[in-house]
Design an enzyme around this catalytic site. Structure first.
Site, mmCIF file in Angstrom:
data_model
loop_
_atom_site.group_PDB
_atom_site.id
_atom_site.type_symbol
_atom_site.label_atom_id
_atom_site.label_comp_id
_atom_site.label_asym_id
_atom_site.label_seq_id
_atom_site.Cartn_x
_atom_site.Cartn_y
_atom_site.Cartn_z
ATOM 1 N N ILE A 1 93.091 56.086 -46.864
ATOM 2 C CA ILE A 1 93.164 55.785 -48.268
ATOM 3 C C ILE A 1 91.521 55.693 -48.660
ATOM 4 C CG2 ILE A 1 93.218 53.436 -49.678
ATOM 5 C CD1 ILE A 1 94.920 52.419 -47.194
ATOM 6 N N CYS A 2 91.635 56.322 -49.932
ATOM 7 C CA CYS A 2 90.392 56.418 -50.680
ATOM 8 C C CYS A 2 90.381 55.643 -51.976
ATOM 9 C CB CYS A 2 90.303 57.767 -51.321
ATOM 10 S SG CYS A 2 88.515 58.057 -52.150
ATOM 11 N N VAL A 3 89.416 54.656 -51.730
ATOM 12 C CA VAL A 3 89.372 53.643 -52.768
ATOM 13 C C VAL A 3 87.881 53.024 -52.808
ATOM 14 C CG1 VAL A 3 90.129 51.370 -51.367
ATOM 15 C CG2 VAL A 3 90.161 51.427 -53.869
ATOM 16 N N ASN B 1 95.680 58.738 -53.836
ATOM 17 C CA ASN B 1 94.389 58.183 -53.209
ATOM 18 C C ASN B 1 94.787 58.154 -51.953
ATOM 19 O OD1 ASN B 1 94.469 56.452 -56.120
ATOM 20 N ND2 ASN B 1 92.725 57.808 -55.781
#
Length: 213
Positions: free
Chosen positions: A96-98, A89
C-alpha cells in the site's frame, strides 16, 4: 512481503503498548474494520476492511496486514492488502502506498489511524502516487472502465462465500414443510393416501356387516 518477526527488536514497553492498542481495536473496532490479534507475533497486525458503500469495492471484505519494523513507532508500519484488489495505490504484491505510511508518519499516530486511512483510500484513491499505473491511468482518464475493473476484482476475490440452505431434497432427511405439502409424491401425500385407503376399507367393512344383519 517480509514474513520475519521483529518482536525481539522492540522494547518491552513498545510491545506492551502495541498489544494494548491491538486488543482495544479488537474489542472496539472502527466502523467497517475488524482486527485479529496475533498472539504469536505482535508485529504482525491483520484486519479486514469492508468495502465502503458507493465505491467499486462495496460489499467486499478485504484482508490487510500491517507489518511493524524494528524501529516502530519511529518508522511507520508497512501495509499490504492480502486480498487481491484493483486500486491505484496498491501494487500487484499488495503493498500500500499512502502518505500516512510514508512522509506524513508521526510516532503518535497509532494503528487505528493507519487502518482508517487505508479505509479512506478505498473511497478516495490518489492517482498521483500510484503503485498500479494502469489503475491510476484509468481512474484519471476512463473512470467507468476503472470502476468496472475494480468491481470485477471485488466480486472475484473479496466477496465472502455464503453457504446456501439445503433445498427440500438436498443433503437432508427432513424436507421443508412447504415441500411436503406441494409435492404430490412427497411424504405428506403418501400419508394422506394411506389414511384415505384405510377410511375406504372401514366403510366397506361396515357395509358388509350391515348386509349380514
Amino acid at each position: 512481503m517480509s514474513g520475519s518477526s521483529n518482536v525481539e527488536n522492540l522494547s518491552p514497553q513498545i510491545i506492551r503498548q502495541v498489544a494494548k492498542e491491538v486488543l482495544d481495536l479488537a474489542n472496539n473496532p472502527p466502523e467497517g474494520v475488524k482486527v485479529f490479534p496475533n498472539e504469536q507475533d505482535i508485529t504482525d497486525v491483520q484486519a479486514t476492511i469492508e468495502g465502503p458503500g458507493g465505491t467499486p469495492y462495496e460489499g467486499g471484505q478485504f484482508k490487510i496486514k500491517l507489518s511493524l519494523g524494528k524501529d516502530f513507532p519511529q518508522t511507520p508500519p508497512k501495509g499490504f492488502f492480502l486480498t487481491k484488489i484493483f486500486h491505484p495505490n496498491v501494487a500487484k504484491n499488495g503493498e500500500i502506498c499512502v502518505n500516512t505510511l510514508k512522509k506524513d508518519w508521526k510516532a503518535d499516530l497509532g494503528l487505528k489511524h493507519v487502518l482508517l486511512t487505508i479505509k479512506c483510500l478505498l473511497i478516495y484513491p490518489n492517482p498521483e502516487s500510484a503503485l498500479n499505473e494502469e489503475a491510476g491511468k484509468l481512474l484519471l482518464e476512463q473512470y467507468d472502465n476503472y470502476s468496472e475493473r475494480a468491481r470485477m476484482m471485488t466480486e472475484i476475490h473479496a466477496k465472502p462465500t455464503t453457504k446456501t440452505a439445503p433445498t427440500k431434497n438436498e443433503d437432508t432427511n427432513c424436507p421443508s414443510t412447504s415441500g411436503m405439502q406441494s409435492t404430490s409424491e412427497g411424504p405428506m401425500a403418501k400419508k394422506h393416501a394411506g389414511d384415505k385407503n384405510a377410511a375406504e376399507k372401514k366403510k366397506k367393512d361396515k357395509k358388509r356387516a350391515l348386509r349380514r344383519l
